[in-house]
Scaffold this active site. Sequence first.
Site, short mmCIF file in Angstrom:
data_model
loop_
_atom_site.label_atom_id
_atom_site.label_comp_id
_atom_site.label_asym_id
_atom_site.label_seq_id
_atom_site.Cartn_x
_atom_site.Cartn_y
_atom_site.Cartn_z
N ALA A 191 2.20 4.19 -7.95
CA ALA A 191 1.52 5.09 -8.89
C ALA A 191 0.54 4.34 -9.79
O ALA A 191 0.22 4.81 -10.88
CB ALA A 191 2.53 5.88 -9.73
N PHE A 230 -1.21 8.38 -2.90
CA PHE A 230 0.00 9.21 -2.93
C PHE A 230 -0.29 10.70 -3.00
O PHE A 230 0.17 11.41 -3.86
CB PHE A 230 0.86 8.78 -4.13
CG PHE A 230 2.32 9.12 -3.99
CD1 PHE A 230 3.15 8.32 -3.24
CD2 PHE A 230 2.86 10.22 -4.62
CE1 PHE A 230 4.51 8.62 -3.12
CE2 PHE A 230 4.21 10.53 -4.51
CZ PHE A 230 5.04 9.72 -3.76
N GLU A 237 -4.79 2.35 -7.30
CA GLU A 237 -5.08 3.47 -6.41
C GLU A 237 -6.44 4.14 -6.62
O GLU A 237 -7.09 4.52 -5.65
CB GLU A 237 -3.98 4.53 -6.55
CG GLU A 237 -2.64 4.09 -6.03
CD GLU A 237 -1.54 5.08 -6.39
OE1 GLU A 237 -0.94 5.64 -5.47
OE2 GLU A 237 -1.31 5.30 -7.60
N ARG A 246 1.52 15.77 -5.76
CA ARG A 246 0.36 15.04 -6.28
C ARG A 246 -0.94 15.63 -5.69
O ARG A 246 -1.96 15.71 -6.38
CB ARG A 246 0.47 13.57 -5.90
CG ARG A 246 -0.53 12.67 -6.57
CD ARG A 246 0.12 11.92 -7.70
NE ARG A 246 -0.84 11.14 -8.46
CZ ARG A 246 -0.50 10.25 -9.39
NH1 ARG A 246 0.75 10.04 -9.66
NH2 ARG A 246 -1.42 9.59 -10.06
N PHE A 275 0.81 -1.22 0.00
CA PHE A 275 0.00 0.00 0.00
C PHE A 275 0.84 1.27 0.00
O PHE A 275 0.36 2.34 0.37
CB PHE A 275 -0.96 0.01 1.20
CG PHE A 275 -1.77 -1.23 1.37
CD1 PHE A 275 -2.66 -1.63 0.38
CD2 PHE A 275 -1.62 -2.03 2.48
CE1 PHE A 275 -3.40 -2.79 0.53
CE2 PHE A 275 -2.35 -3.19 2.63
CZ PHE A 275 -3.25 -3.57 1.66
N ARG A 277 -1.36 4.45 -0.71
CA ARG A 277 -2.29 4.29 -1.83
C ARG A 277 -3.00 5.61 -2.18
O ARG A 277 -3.78 6.14 -1.42
CB ARG A 277 -3.31 3.24 -1.45
CG ARG A 277 -4.11 2.66 -2.59
CD ARG A 277 -4.99 1.54 -2.07
NE ARG A 277 -5.51 0.70 -3.14
CZ ARG A 277 -6.09 -0.47 -2.94
NH1 ARG A 277 -6.23 -0.95 -1.72
NH2 ARG A 277 -6.54 -1.19 -3.96
#
Length: 791
Positions: free
Chosen positions: A527, A357, A733, A323, A241, A355
């Site tokens: 990713a 990110f 994700e 992100r 994860f 998970r």
Amino acid sequence: MNQSLDVLKAKSSAKAGQSIPHESAHLHVTGQAIYIDDLPELENTLYVAVGFSQCARGKIKQMNLDAVRAASGVYAVFTAQDIPAENNCGPILKDDPIFAVDQVEFYGQALFAVAARSYQQARQAVRLAQIEYEAETPILTIEQAIAQQAWVIPPVEFSQGDVAQAFHQAAHHLSGSIALGGQEHFYLEGQISYAIPQEDQTLKVYCSTQHPTEMQHLICHALGLRAHQISVESRRMGGGFGGKESQSAQWACIAALFAHRLGRPVKLRLDRDDDMRSTGKRHGFSYEWDVAFDQQGVLQGLKVQLASNCGFSADLSAPVNERAICHVGNAYYLNAVQIQNLRCKTNTVSNTAFRGFGGPQGMFVIENILDDIAHYLKCDPVQVRQVNFFAEQAGQGRDHTHYGAEVRDNVAPKIVAQLLERSQYYARKQEIMQFNQNNAWIKRGIALTPLMFGISFNAVHYNQAGALVYIYMDGTVAITHGGTEMGQGLYTKVRQIAANELGLPIDEVRLLPTDTSRVPNTSATAASSGADLNGKAVQNACIKIRQRLAEFAAGLSQTTAEHIRFENHLVTADNGMAWTFADLVNRAYMARIQLWDSGFYKTPEIHYDQVNHLGRPFFYYAYGASVSEVAIDTLTGEMKVLRVDILHDVGRSINPAIDIGQIEGGFIQGMGWLTNEELYWQPTGEHAGRLFTHAPSTYKIPTSVDIPPVFNVSLFDNENSSDTIYRSKAVGEPPFMLSLSVFSAIRQAVQAAIPADAPLQLNAPATAEEILRAIALGRGHALADRPKPQA
């Protein structure tokens, strides 16, 4: 639970698009799947335990380890002074020591390690250390870090469009704040490494990691070795994860240090409590926002401060926060936006990849803002969401993200329209309104949230993968690539891809463990790009081998390679000549035809300016939507998710069963993050900074009883417009963020429990206590004075 697997067969072959079982499923259920702790141990193996700090912030006045060294079974005790080269395991910045030196920066920081003849002896020995600290007041919250301007990385400011003009011209304005807690990875298999000395100053390291190459590099840096002296292998993980992307490095370095220095095999396996105290979590965030909008709820301008709890070191906080900046708009067009991003340094464990990110943290705030706009305008939140979507096709305006990327294939409006009908959203909402009017203590809420998640690494150089494909003389196939298997089904999909390309039954293809000595310079399996990258690399290798075999078969059949087909374990020419695959392979070997090859893939079209936060960081977007219905008990704060409907876009699925499993698991994990998974550090006193929620007894992840009794999951009938492997889309994700509908539904239920014009201030996770706090605040009661959850 309803799962829809229809209409999602890949067009190319029966091998891709079928719902075959996970390649290790039979091993999992029979207990034969080998994890690192199951490997046969070599003679003279030593076991390592780590000594951790019991102070969150302060100087180490004295560290007396004499009793530790004298303890029964102890073979060696190492500190930072015993590391031959670099005392650092930070993946980007060199600010993360393997062992603390002079200064401790969080409660649970590694100070030293012990190697003993048994695991129990090592654990008993570390408790004998006599350590004195000169304690300082720790920074434990985002608010404290902001007040002291404590940053692991300098703040970032980003703006796009004329924000001042947008706010000046807008008919309506709202502002608010909200807090969002972190999350423990809670993988089933804890952090573990087994390091084995080899000849000529080399090491073989078995590591439960998502990033074998990074482990290889950091071990080399710590020991002063070169990359060709270290090989790192990972066959499977019991979950990751994101928690085993960078955080596995410290423990791999310690195990390798002992093995290298002592010349004996060394195993380091963290105890569950130690693992939870001393490894990073999902970043908690705190938000301040202002929004401008028109009478229909269309966003005109947005100002938002994203403040994240990074912990004591940088780790992966820079890309995680980057992100979050990219995904602060989710599926919505932002005409004018101003973002301030604070990367806060606290005296807690360094937070890391998880998970999504940073994507979930970015989307969280915009979904709450749209809910508030809808409440202010007295309209349905779905309507506000729909009027803010990107255009469905590029070139129609409203087709660029705030970071400059063109949105070419927006299917969010279609998904939402279909899901509204399938879930009977509007009819159920009327029923819920009637229910709430007739019930004083139980209140219900229903909400729909969409999803638009970019797929690729923000760091462009990670978007590459390599693979090796071997065909043996009996026609069987072995594959190795740079991706790691953590239960998500990557190896299964890669088997299907190879079987599809070579026209073989799936049982003829076997995956070899991921190993840096086989495929070098691997990217992290993260990713959501594992199948995208490694699947394409394997396909590339298969195509090269198949072309050589086709040319050889063409010579035998006096035709051309274009007329040779590989299907159903047969190789057939258009003129009727045919061979079994094994027969042709054997003939090719006798003719000295190369029967193995390497494959490589790099994601095209992507670019990103990390300084100006502009570019096309994602190759494509995955879309989805979910409708969640919840009930809350206004007397106890108890919450129950009653029904969930999901429609999710995976393109042309390589394996629908695995994809649906990922959607279900991701959603439930996200639901836990937003509802009952609460991290709590002791705020004051001698043990300030100690994590209380460090075991299953105190940290509550969702269980089987939390699964919604009605849980409908369907795959959206779509083909990826980008040239991915078989036009599929990533699924690791994105489904996690579908759980935002649960939080929105809880907000609706809480709103029904307070006066219509009362303020709604609900933070996440929405535990029973937090729900009661929000109700009390809305009703103007004293309970509102309780502190909000820690971020």
